[in-house]
Motif scaffolding. Structure first.
Motif: not given
Length: 112
Positions: A26, A60, A97
């Protein structure tokens, strides 16, 4: 607070914790607004956390928040979901996310 102080404090808080057990990939860009305005990113990839002082185009999502409120989230005095709900935190990109990232932040804080 200056951008440099916000970035340094964030990096210290994030990197001072043991990240064993954190999984996933991430990348979240943090856009600081108001006092100390600037951008940096926090990324977790293959168990390694990076905090770097520039924009990250393969991100993200983006968190848009004041430096004061972002540090409160990192320190555990402001819940990221609550901050979003009351308008202190804006998110661009993947909400999924962003929620995953908030769980990582909570996991880091629980180690204290």
């Amino acid at each position: 607070m200056t951008y440099e102080e916000i970035f340094a404090k964030t990096k210290e808080l994030v990197l001072s914790h043991d990240i064993d057990g954190l999984e996933g990939n991430i990348a979240v860009q943090i856009n600081i607004i108001g006092e100390g305005e600037g951008a940096f990113y926090i990324a977790l990839k293959d168990g390694v956390v990076s905090v770097e002082p520039y924009e990250y185009y393969d991100r993200d999502c983006i968190f848009i928040v004041t430096g004061k409120d972002f540090l409160k989230m990192c320190e555990g005095t402001l819940n990221p979901v609550k901050a979003f709900t009351v308008g202190k935190l804006k998110i661009k990109g993947s909400i999924e996310k962003a929620l995953e990232f908030s769980k990582i932040i909570e996991g880091v804080r629980k180690q204290d």
